[in-house]
Write an enzyme that holds these catalytic residues in place. Sequence first.
Site, PDB file in Angstrom:
ATOM      1  N   ARG A   1       6.511   5.104  17.444  1.00 51.18           N
ATOM      2  CA  ARG A   1       7.802   5.601  16.738  1.00 51.18           C
ATOM      3  C   ARG A   1       7.860   6.806  16.650  1.00 51.18           C
ATOM      4  O   ARG A   1       6.616   7.761  16.591  1.00 51.18           O
ATOM      5  CB  ARG A   1       7.647   5.054  15.222  1.00 51.18           C
ATOM      6  CG  ARG A   1       7.885   3.608  15.014  1.00 51.18           C
ATOM      7  CD  ARG A   1       7.005   3.260  13.945  1.00 51.18           C
ATOM      8  NE  ARG A   1       7.482   3.487  12.642  1.00 51.18           N
ATOM      9  CZ  ARG A   1       8.328   3.112  11.898  1.00 51.18           C
ATOM     10  NH1 ARG A   1       9.020   2.228  12.311  1.00 51.18           N
ATOM     11  NH2 ARG A   1       8.779   3.633  10.769  1.00 51.18           N
TER      12      ARG A   1
ATOM     13  N   SER B   1      -3.699   5.932  17.452  1.00 51.96           N
ATOM     14  CA  SER B   1      -4.478   4.733  16.704  1.00 51.96           C
ATOM     15  C   SER B   1      -5.214   4.113  17.538  1.00 51.96           C
ATOM     16  O   SER B   1      -5.557   2.902  17.760  1.00 51.96           O
ATOM     17  CB  SER B   1      -3.398   3.705  16.043  1.00 51.96           C
ATOM     18  OG  SER B   1      -2.602   4.390  15.222  1.00 51.96           O
TER      19      SER B   1
ATOM     20  N   ASP C   1      -4.161   6.006  12.426  1.00 44.29           N
ATOM     21  CA  ASP C   1      -3.029   5.537  11.547  1.00 44.29           C
ATOM     22  C   ASP C   1      -3.634   5.193  10.140  1.00 44.29           C
ATOM     23  O   ASP C   1      -2.873   5.243   9.192  1.00 44.29           O
ATOM     24  CB  ASP C   1      -2.288   4.123  12.311  1.00 44.29           C
ATOM     25  CG  ASP C   1      -3.327   3.102  12.683  1.00 44.29           C
ATOM     26  OD1 ASP C   1      -4.514   3.319  12.746  1.00 44.29           O
ATOM     27  OD2 ASP C   1      -3.187   1.971  12.900  1.00 44.29           O
TER      28      ASP C   1
HETATM   29  C1  BGC Z   1      -8.271   0.897  16.649  1.00 41.52           C
HETATM   30  C2  BGC Z   1      -8.108   1.877  15.357  1.00 41.52           C
HETATM   31  C3  BGC Z   1      -6.735   1.587  14.910  1.00 41.52           C
HETATM   32  C4  BGC Z   1      -6.504   0.121  14.671  1.00 41.52           C
HETATM   33  C5  BGC Z   1      -5.444  -0.100  13.981  1.00 41.52           C
HETATM   34  C6  BGC Z   1      -7.898  -0.424  16.356  1.00 41.52           C
HETATM   35  O1  BGC Z   1      -7.944  -1.115  17.348  1.00 41.52           O
HETATM   36  O2  BGC Z   1      -9.459   1.247  17.339  1.00 41.52           O
HETATM   37  O3  BGC Z   1      -8.316   3.357  15.672  1.00 41.52           O
HETATM   38  O4  BGC Z   1      -6.990   2.163  13.529  1.00 41.52           O
HETATM   39  O5  BGC Z   1      -6.667  -0.595  15.750  1.00 41.52           O
HETATM   40  O6  BGC Z   1      -4.096   0.397  14.627  1.00 41.52           O
END
Ligand code: BGC
Length: 494
Positions: free
Chosen positions: A110, A178, A231
């Site tokens: 996004r 993320s 995130d």
């Molecule tokens: C990632 C995290 C992320 C989470 C939610 C996980 O697979 O390692 O960094 O915050 O997913 O998106």
Amino acid sequence: MGKKVTVGAAVIGGAAVCAAAAFIVRCRMQQNSNPVSKSGDIVKELEEHCATPVSKLKQIADAMTVEMHAGLASEGGSKLKMLITYVDNLPTRDEQGVYYALDLGGTNFRVLRVQLAGKSGIEYKEFAEVSIPPQLMVGTPEALFDYIAAELNKFISSESEKFRHPSGRQRELGFTFSFPVLQLSIDSGTLIRWTKGFSIQDMVGRDVVAELTKAMDRQGVDMRVSALVNDTVGTLAGGKYDNKDVAVAVILGTGSNAAYVERAQAIPKWHGPHPKSGEMVINMEWGNFKSSHLPLTEYDNTLDAESLNPGEQIFEKMISGMYLGELLRRVLYRMANEVALFGDTVPPKLKTHFILRTPEMSAMHHDTSPDLNVVGDKLKDILEISNTSLSTRKTVVEICNILATRGARLAAAGILGILKKTGRDSFRDGELPNTVIAMDGGLYEHYSEYRNCLENTLNELVGEKLAKHVKLILSNDGSGIGAALLAACHSQYI
Ligand code: BGC
């Protein structure tokens, strides 16, 4: 000579096929004489192996607390990375101006822009969502980042006049990325590893901001990344902007993770200057949590062994949206093979990994029609299995329930671990602090059986008195807005 070798190989090949066939027959015979032979037995066995009584959840919460301490003590001290985020101040509502955010972490990304108006909050916001072509998730860093930068470029050019970006100023971006990143400052960090189906090996160990910046240069985008955030951290910032009691953020979507505000003094591995606030946001990367107390089944073990990241993200593989549907498929596949759940032949589609997605599982789990028509339709549309009996459909719903319940209860145990680590599970100076937990992610938002089970379990775990002081709120969109807010907090112009 060459020919002979070929013939020899064919003979050996034929023998191997026969041996394999004999082996399969033997296995079938063994399976049939196995006590676990009826559909009900397999479901019962699954239920037993997935059981999460309160005593077990408390052990898991305690194990989470122990690992949190270990991860904060030293880099690599635990499976829990407990990453330092360089966010030592959360938004205060003094932020002003136009800021952008880019949110990359799943199958979509996004882009958004906000006009921040100090105490009056967010004056305008606009966003666009773009899906990532699957080949880019396993291709090269340049291809992925060029694609993103090009979409960002399109989005910037649609900025209308109501957004009052002062001319002569460079635009600034909060980048929500993320995945686990080792940060060295608020605006840099190297990728530790991919999760959630991404696998661009050349990217591991590289600075994600540098890669994005190079791609923006290639695409002619004049923008500075002023904050790189996970995130969970974005959600925490976005949540705090709306509610001052927000101290923890949890994502339950494709992947899963949590971030929270820690006392700087409780982070032995932090050797930087003591933050003025005395606090630091920690990105736990709880998806990688592992403990002997976790109720792992044969389905979890094979899912993990056949995944892109074996041995990693074990907690995530038990609780998050990317994997719940796949666990369901694995149970159904075993039942189709061993107890002919869907008739004499195993439906071919059922062999395809990840064909059953969690939204479909959720739709089946929530089917309230007397004949379970939704379940029937999903089985037909996705797996091409028609004419299922009501009892087969009921079995499918039962399995959805067992897997979703285990996931939700484990997530609640994870939250209890954080409450314990931060002392928010007990009286402080004679008072119980209020803790608001900002929640985001499609699994939490849309899978209401999962969400309700998580909330009820957390209440059950903390007890009636404390439950009044712990609140979960849906912080929809929080991670993108939070990144824009953090970009504002770290603007080059303040
Ligand atoms: C990632 C995290 C992320 C989470 C939610 C996980 O697979 O390692 O960094 O915050 O997913 O998106």
